[in-house]
Motif scaffolding. Sequence first.
Motif, short mmCIF file in Angstrom:
data_model
loop_
_atom_site.label_atom_id
_atom_site.label_comp_id
_atom_site.label_asym_id
_atom_site.label_seq_id
_atom_site.Cartn_x
_atom_site.Cartn_y
_atom_site.Cartn_z
N PHE A 1 -0.04 -3.34 3.82
CA PHE A 1 0.68 -2.55 3.06
C PHE A 1 1.41 -3.34 1.99
CE2 PHE A 1 -0.36 1.04 5.55
CZ PHE A 1 -0.26 2.16 4.74
N ALA A 2 2.46 -4.48 2.60
CA ALA A 2 3.11 -5.21 1.98
C ALA A 2 2.14 -5.98 0.79
CB ALA A 2 3.79 -6.35 2.74
N MET A 3 0.94 -6.34 1.12
CA MET A 3 0.29 -7.28 -0.03
C MET A 3 -0.34 -6.06 -0.94
SD MET A 3 -2.29 -9.56 2.58
CE MET A 3 -3.41 -9.80 1.28
N TRP A 4 -0.48 -4.95 -0.75
CA TRP A 4 -0.81 -3.91 -1.67
C TRP A 4 0.33 -3.67 -2.62
CZ3 TRP A 4 -1.07 2.22 -0.06
CH2 TRP A 4 -1.79 2.74 -0.87
N TYR A 5 1.48 -3.46 -2.19
CA TYR A 5 2.70 -3.35 -2.97
C TYR A 5 2.90 -4.29 -4.03
CZ TYR A 5 3.43 0.89 -0.11
OH TYR A 5 3.70 1.87 0.84
N ILE A 6 2.69 -5.72 -3.33
CA ILE A 6 3.18 -6.88 -4.13
C ILE A 6 2.08 -7.13 -5.33
CG2 ILE A 6 3.29 -9.44 -4.07
CD1 ILE A 6 4.50 -9.10 -1.23
N LEU B 1 -6.55 -10.80 -11.55
CA LEU B 1 -6.77 -11.12 -10.03
C LEU B 1 -5.93 -10.20 -9.17
CD1 LEU B 1 -6.11 -15.19 -10.04
CD2 LEU B 1 -8.31 -13.74 -9.73
N CYS B 2 -4.37 -9.89 -9.62
CA CYS B 2 -3.77 -8.78 -9.01
C CYS B 2 -4.40 -7.34 -8.85
CB CYS B 2 -2.44 -8.59 -9.56
SG CYS B 2 -1.45 -10.33 -9.22
N PHE B 3 -5.11 -7.36 -10.05
CA PHE B 3 -5.75 -5.81 -10.24
C PHE B 3 -6.82 -5.69 -9.41
CE2 PHE B 3 -9.58 -3.67 -11.97
CZ PHE B 3 -8.66 -2.36 -12.29
N HIS B 4 -7.69 -6.58 -9.05
CA HIS B 4 -8.89 -6.63 -8.16
C HIS B 4 -8.25 -6.89 -6.77
CE1 HIS B 4 -12.90 -7.25 -6.96
NE2 HIS B 4 -12.48 -7.93 -6.03
N ALA B 5 -7.23 -7.55 -6.38
CA ALA B 5 -6.65 -7.79 -5.12
C ALA B 5 -6.14 -6.66 -4.50
CB ALA B 5 -5.66 -8.97 -5.21
N SER C 1 -6.19 -2.17 -0.93
CA SER C 1 -6.11 -0.49 -0.81
C SER C 1 -7.40 -0.06 -0.09
CB SER C 1 -6.06 0.13 -2.15
OG SER C 1 -6.07 1.64 -2.01
N TYR C 2 -8.65 -0.55 -0.33
CA TYR C 2 -10.02 0.14 0.53
C TYR C 2 -9.86 -0.51 1.96
CZ TYR C 2 -12.15 1.93 -3.44
OH TYR C 2 -12.40 3.00 -4.67
N MET C 3 -9.37 -1.56 2.17
CA MET C 3 -8.95 -2.20 3.64
C MET C 3 -8.24 -1.36 4.39
SD MET C 3 -9.00 -6.41 2.57
CE MET C 3 -8.60 -7.10 4.39
N ILE C 4 -7.09 -1.06 3.65
CA ILE C 4 -6.09 -0.16 4.33
C ILE C 4 -6.67 1.17 4.70
CG2 ILE C 4 -3.90 1.24 4.28
CD1 ILE C 4 -2.74 -1.29 2.41
N LEU C 5 -7.51 1.76 3.72
CA LEU C 5 -8.25 3.25 4.00
C LEU C 5 -9.18 2.80 5.29
CD1 LEU C 5 -8.36 5.74 2.79
CD2 LEU C 5 -9.97 5.19 1.34
N HIS D 1 -2.83 7.07 4.17
CA HIS D 1 -2.98 6.25 2.63
C HIS D 1 -2.22 6.91 1.41
CE1 HIS D 1 -5.02 4.52 -0.56
NE2 HIS D 1 -5.38 3.62 0.18
N SER D 2 -2.53 8.44 1.52
CA SER D 2 -1.81 9.04 0.51
C SER D 2 -0.27 8.75 0.57
CB SER D 2 -2.10 10.44 0.67
OG SER D 2 -1.41 11.17 -0.47
N VAL D 3 0.28 8.92 1.78
CA VAL D 3 1.76 8.69 1.78
C VAL D 3 2.19 7.28 1.20
CG1 VAL D 3 3.77 8.59 3.58
CG2 VAL D 3 2.00 10.54 3.55
N GLY D 4 1.50 6.13 1.75
CA GLY D 4 1.65 5.04 1.33
C GLY D 4 1.71 4.68 -0.25
#
Length: 417
Positions: A121-126, A342-346, A351-355, A363-366
């Motif tokens: 989640f932290a990586m997703w946001y960053i 790179l950030c776009f793809h990452a 996001s799919y890994m979290i899903l 996932h929607s709340v996140g």
Amino acid sequence: MQSAAFTLSPSLPLLRPRKLSLQNPRFDPLRFSSVTSSSSTSKSHDLAAPLNAVSLPSLPRRSWSLSSSASRLRPWSNVPSFSPEARADRFHVRANAFPEAASEGEKSESVSKTLVLGLLFAMWYIFNIYFNIYNKQVLKKYPFPVTVTLVQFAIGSVLVILMWTLNLYKKPKVTGAQLAAILPLAVVHTLGNLFTNMSLGKVAVSFTHTVKAMEPFFSVLLSAMFLGEMPTIWVVSSLIPIVGGVALASVTEASFNWAGFWSAMASNLTNQSRNVLSKKVMVKKEDSLDNITLFSIITVMSFILLAPVTFFMEGVKFTPEYLQSAGLNVSQIYKWSLLAALCFHAYQQVSYMILQRVSPVTHSVGNCVKRVVVIVSSVLFFRTPVSPINTLGTGVALAGVFLYSRVKRIKPKPKTA
């Protein structure tokens, strides 16, 4: 077996064998072995004396005596006897340590999974924050959103091919039927990211993401139109603050223009169309692809679809010669474009890994929390002027999105005949 009996009670006094003496010739070991529980009382007393005085090295460490009152062998009187119940109790206490160890292992495994999920989640946001910052910086100086989107898909495709070539992720075997089913998803995925970049090039990052908070509205509308999924009263109620908050934020937005607003709305429409199509166009279950593989294939297909469109609409305007002629810093534009891609793809990959680890509602709340983080960080970084009413509208819209993600769990009661 005898040593096992002593380990059951660590509090027993230390048993020391008595000194051995072989001076009594009358003692016969065979005679001792022939003694049975049917011996008389007098005979038992006669054997007790030589037994206490004589022992052999081959005999067990415990010395036994015959009891005149019972027809069984009894150990020394200072050694407490154990009943079967006591032994069972003591054994039961020790056996309980194994389930406790197993539960501790399960707890540690659960903690590790939670830590991994929190890191994702932290990586997703960053990654999402840095994508919006670098992307906005590129679009402010280089106003060609179609080319910028193509560069992002191109770098993403290179990463996907490297991932498959180096066996970092299993290369899929895709059939023609699967590609035909994925093609509509790739089309709307391409349009969704293109419209987002067009909006980011026209208005502030915070306003683009405020308008994109209306995604649930389009999701409900398209699901009702094409899938026949009628929303509950709770879902409809949660859409009211979303629409009202976006309208309030739009009226008071300093950077508002219609091109940026409608581009963000078109992004909502295409992104939610992708979700509807993924339900409408189903691949056979035995041939289905996981989320990461599906995203990788869509990325490559999006690059192939957008390349001719880019050359037709904007031409080749990403060369060093063109950037220099436009008075731009070539190395800076290339660096920002590379980091944004790179950030776009990452962030989409994460996001799919979290899903794959959580439910769609979680996932929607996140995703709602992510949008809040992106809006706040972009306002602070770009020092975007925000009025109190604009802040209120953004907050109401995001609160409606959070409410929508919660009420989606409420299932309508089945109608009884």
